[in-house]
Structures are given as C-alpha cells and as structure tokens.
Design an enzyme around this catalytic site. Sequence first.
Site, PDB file in Angstrom:
ATOM      1  N   ASP A 113       0.856  -1.186   0.000  1.00  0.00           N
ATOM      2  CA  ASP A 113       0.000   0.000   0.000  1.00  0.00           C
ATOM      3  C   ASP A 113       0.893   1.238   0.000  1.00  0.00           C
ATOM      4  O   ASP A 113       1.777   1.372   0.859  1.00  0.00           O
ATOM      5  CB  ASP A 113      -0.872   0.029   1.258  1.00  0.00           C
ATOM      6  CG  ASP A 113      -2.054  -0.912   1.171  1.00  0.00           C
ATOM      7  OD1 ASP A 113      -2.195  -1.605   0.151  1.00  0.00           O
ATOM      8  OD2 ASP A 113      -2.835  -0.967   2.143  1.00  0.00           O
ATOM      9  N   SER A 139       8.424   3.260   4.762  1.00  0.00           N
ATOM     10  CA  SER A 139       9.633   3.369   3.956  1.00  0.00           C
ATOM     11  C   SER A 139       9.289   3.187   2.487  1.00  0.00           C
ATOM     12  O   SER A 139       8.221   3.598   2.051  1.00  0.00           O
ATOM     13  CB  SER A 139      10.693   2.369   4.402  1.00  0.00           C
ATOM     14  OG  SER A 139      11.947   2.728   3.873  1.00  0.00           O
TER      15      SER A 139
END
Length: 298
Positions: free
Chosen positions: A90, A263
């Site tokens: 996502d 990240s």
Amino acid sequence: MLEKIQVILQYLLPIRWITYLAGLGASWKGGWITRYIILLFIRIYKINLQECIDPNINNYKTFNEFFMRKFNINTRSIDKNPSTLIIPADGIISQIGKINNTHIFQIKNSSYYLDQLLAGHDNIINYFRNGSFVIIYIPPQNCHWVYMPCTGTLRELLYIPGDLFSVHPKIIKNIPDVLSRNEKLICLFDTQFGYMAQILVGSAIVGSIETVWCGTITPPRTGLVKHWHYPKSYNNNITTKSTERNAVILSKAAEMGVFKFGSTVINLFSNDTVLLNEKLQLNNIVKIGMTLAHGKIN
C-alpha cells in the site's frame, strides 16, 4: 521554505541516534500510555482497523506491534490471473517506467543507475539492463508488510549498509541519490517471468527491516555488507512457501517482509518479460493486489 528546512534537518539531526531511540520507544510496553498513542495515531491518520487481522488495539502491547499489525489480505481484491503481477505494498508510486540500459530515472539533478542501487554487483545488474521498475513509497499510516508480486524462488539476499535519510518524495527530490545511499535489503527472486528484485529501502526512524524467512536483518547496524545465496527450487509446481531442499519459495500475494516504520519498496524486472500496467502513473495511490504488470512466461 518548509521544504528547505526539512532537507537541512536531514543533514543536521543525528538521524541514527533518533532512529535508535525511536526503536526503543516503539518497543516499550507502556500500558494505557501505549494504547493512547496508538489510538491517537489511528485518529490522526484515519486508519481502517477492519483491514487488520486483529482490529482490537488492546491486543497490541507496544507501538511496534501495532505498526507491524497483520493485514487481512482477504479485504482486498487480488488479481489472480497467473500472467499478472500485483502491487506489493500500500503506498504511492514515486517513480515508474523503463530502465534505459542501466539508467533508471532522473529527478532534478540526480540520476539513478542500477550500478549504484545494486551496489556494483554486476551479476545482478545484468539481469535488469533495459528492464522495468516501480518505486512505491509507504507512508507511516499504511500497512508496512510487503507482499510478493508473483510467485518466486529466492536466490540471493544482500544487506547493503548506508545512510538513513527520510525517503519522503520531497526529500528524494532535494537530496541527491537518497535511494542509492540509504541502507537497503536487496532480494533477488527467480520467477516464471525471469528475475525480479524486490528492494526494501531503510529510512529515518525505521527501527527494523525483517523478512519472513530469516527474521530481523537490521538492527544491529554493523556497517558490513552481508550476502546470502539460496538454492534453486526442485518443485515444478510452486504455489506455496516451501523449504524443499532449503529453497525459499514465496507465492504470489504472500507476505515477504516488513518495516517497523514507513519506507520504500523498489521492484526491478528483467528485459522484455514484464509489461507495466499503462494505467499506473506517478503519484498514484496504490493498494496491495492491484494489477502492477503483465508478464510473459519464460
């Protein structure tokens, strides 16, 4: 002005110490304080707990446990066509396209090449010359698990130490070569569409990067390059994770790794074997299971 300040702080702040302390704090079992912080985080970022396997926040004893909450893959529509590859996380597409020989993309005055991203490992670089790529930024509020775009057998794993700059798109735009300079985990898979690299890029406040086959890779941060090799699969009908002859086999849409904070994940694909979904554009919000590409079976 704010953007410039954010960039300057990346150089001035002791990011490694901040990351270390954030990791300790996120692992603290603070009882009602931890639950309050989790609840506040949920409200600020409007997190949908119904997408979690365990939506009860009382069951998360630390902020890290909540951050690594298991995502219920059944809440998503997975493209099950065997010739398609799916979005692995996502997030937001920060870059996507074709690789020109070894040149991946350019942003402002910064050019990214396979040589730098793959730390000069020529045997891996050659797989992806004139191939294709996608870079997905995972914001802090999103699911932090990374999934497999297609079924693959792990062949090599490299841990490359490096900096811990933020990987927010604004930072990448203003600090040269962030994705090449930051620490990263390079996972090379052999798939029915040729070789695929799935790269987990470290970042500021990322306390840990883990994989499903060997657990925590970092920390500790020793500053040393680590390189693992894995055997081929001898199973002609690869559909599930297996340890046959010590091979690491992960099926399409299987959990692959996890960050303990937001990240970036980078995927590289071999030349002429994968055609990226033309509907995907820069800054698109993408979800696990959406169609990433169509592949030609080798």
